[in-house]
Design a protein around this motif. Structure first.
Motif, PDB file in Angstrom:
ATOM      1  N   VAL A  26      -2.635   9.008  23.855  1.00  0.00           N
ATOM      2  CA  VAL A  26      -4.193   9.716  24.481  1.00  0.00           C
ATOM      3  C   VAL A  26      -4.176  10.394  25.563  1.00  0.00           C
ATOM      4  O   VAL A  26      -3.923  10.216  26.338  1.00  0.00           O
ATOM      5  CB  VAL A  26      -5.406   8.391  24.838  1.00  0.00           C
TER       6      VAL A  26
ATOM      7  N   TRP B  30     -10.449  11.887  25.974  1.00  0.00           N
ATOM      8  CA  TRP B  30     -11.275  11.084  25.833  1.00  0.00           C
ATOM      9  C   TRP B  30     -13.150  11.708  25.724  1.00  0.00           C
ATOM     10  O   TRP B  30     -13.252  13.036  26.171  1.00  0.00           O
ATOM     11  CB  TRP B  30     -12.047   9.664  26.250  1.00  0.00           C
TER      12      TRP B  30
ATOM     13  N   THR C  67     -17.774   0.440  21.603  1.00  0.00           N
ATOM     14  CA  THR C  67     -17.642   1.391  22.547  1.00  0.00           C
ATOM     15  C   THR C  67     -17.418   3.082  22.181  1.00  0.00           C
ATOM     16  O   THR C  67     -18.161   3.129  20.280  1.00  0.00           O
ATOM     17  CB  THR C  67     -16.167   1.246  22.885  1.00  0.00           C
TER      18      THR C  67
ATOM     19  N   TRP D 126     -14.195   7.835  22.295  1.00  0.00           N
ATOM     20  CA  TRP D 126     -13.523   8.118  21.299  1.00  0.00           C
ATOM     21  C   TRP D 126     -12.416   9.317  21.835  1.00  0.00           C
ATOM     22  O   TRP D 126     -12.251   9.769  23.154  1.00  0.00           O
ATOM     23  CB  TRP D 126     -14.011   9.517  20.240  1.00  0.00           C
ATOM     24  N   ASP D 127     -11.090   8.539  21.618  1.00  0.00           N
ATOM     25  CA  ASP D 127      -9.817   9.485  21.994  1.00  0.00           C
ATOM     26  C   ASP D 127      -9.368  10.331  21.092  1.00  0.00           C
ATOM     27  O   ASP D 127      -9.192  10.135  19.854  1.00  0.00           O
ATOM     28  CB  ASP D 127      -8.432   8.409  21.572  1.00  0.00           C
TER      29      ASP D 127
ATOM     30  N   SER E 277     -11.572   6.337  17.093  1.00  0.00           N
ATOM     31  CA  SER E 277     -12.174   5.328  17.428  1.00  0.00           C
ATOM     32  C   SER E 277     -11.410   4.843  18.746  1.00  0.00           C
ATOM     33  O   SER E 277     -11.019   4.090  18.401  1.00  0.00           O
ATOM     34  CB  SER E 277     -13.681   4.795  17.243  1.00  0.00           C
ATOM     35  N   ASP E 278     -11.819   4.926  19.857  1.00  0.00           N
ATOM     36  CA  ASP E 278     -11.435   3.784  20.761  1.00  0.00           C
ATOM     37  C   ASP E 278     -11.416   2.379  20.511  1.00  0.00           C
ATOM     38  O   ASP E 278     -10.572   1.687  20.959  1.00  0.00           O
ATOM     39  CB  ASP E 278     -11.369   3.740  22.826  1.00  0.00           C
TER      40      ASP E 278
ATOM     41  N   THR F 178      -5.215   0.171  24.730  1.00  0.00           N
ATOM     42  CA  THR F 178      -4.127   0.819  25.719  1.00  0.00           C
ATOM     43  C   THR F 178      -4.194   0.373  27.140  1.00  0.00           C
ATOM     44  O   THR F 178      -3.499   1.145  27.998  1.00  0.00           O
ATOM     45  CB  THR F 178      -5.206   1.809  26.555  1.00  0.00           C
TER      46      THR F 178
ATOM     47  N   THR G 200     -10.528   2.601  28.426  1.00  0.00           N
ATOM     48  CA  THR G 200     -10.144   4.087  27.854  1.00  0.00           C
ATOM     49  C   THR G 200     -10.026   5.390  28.717  1.00  0.00           C
ATOM     50  O   THR G 200      -9.216   5.896  29.437  1.00  0.00           O
ATOM     51  CB  THR G 200      -9.537   5.157  26.941  1.00  0.00           C
ATOM     52  N   SER G 201     -11.788   4.933  29.575  1.00  0.00           N
ATOM     53  CA  SER G 201     -12.510   5.657  29.481  1.00  0.00           C
ATOM     54  C   SER G 201     -12.362   6.616  31.079  1.00  0.00           C
ATOM     55  O   SER G 201     -12.647   7.087  31.583  1.00  0.00           O
ATOM     56  CB  SER G 201     -14.114   5.941  29.540  1.00  0.00           C
TER      57      SER G 201
END
Length: 133
Positions: free
Chosen positions: A74, A77, A90, A93-94, A116-117, A122, A126-127
């Motif tokens: 990734v 995002w 969430t 989106w990765d 979709s994350d 991760t 992720t964001s």
């Protein structure tokens, strides 16, 4: 002239060092989350039936599916519709630029696809780990 006793000075230094170490430990993850990794992160797909890959936007056409256990790279995002997975709901989106299947096949995209994350582990938010696209 009053001189501090060595044991009192040592105790004060020990307390100051412990305080500084605690502050550094507490600040460590926050500082890391403020600096997204421009090289991206890798996460593992945890969707039992596989995870759909979409082109263009989170609501774009499904262009493929990553099998469960896939290691997805990734690099950024985008916001999109809310999806609920094993890690909660969430709107992240990765953007996936490549992935490695459980059998070792490497799939490299000329560009990015979105997933979709909610279904990619991760190891954190992720964001906060990668920049927004």
């Amino acid at each position: 002239m009053h001189r501090p006793r060595p044991t009192a000075l040592l105790a004060a230094l020990t307390a100051l060092t412990a305080c500084a170490a605690a502050t550094a430990l507490a600040a460590g993850p926050a500082a890391a989350s403020e600096q997204p990794d421009p090289h991206g992160v890798t996460g593992t797909v945890d969707a039992p039936a596989g995870l759909n890959l979409r082109s263009g936007s989170p609501t774009g056409t499904v262009v493929g599916t990553m099998p469960r256990g896939t290691r997805a790279h990734v690099d950024c995002w985008v916001p999109g519709p809310s999806v609920t997975g094993p890690f909660g709901a969430t709107t992240v989106w990765d953007a996936v630029d490549s992935y490695t299947t459980p059998t070792g096949d490497i799939i490299d995209f000329n560009g990015r696809v979105l997933a979709s994350d909610a279904w990619i582990d991760t190891g954190g938010d992720t964001s906060r780990m990668v920049p927004r696209c």
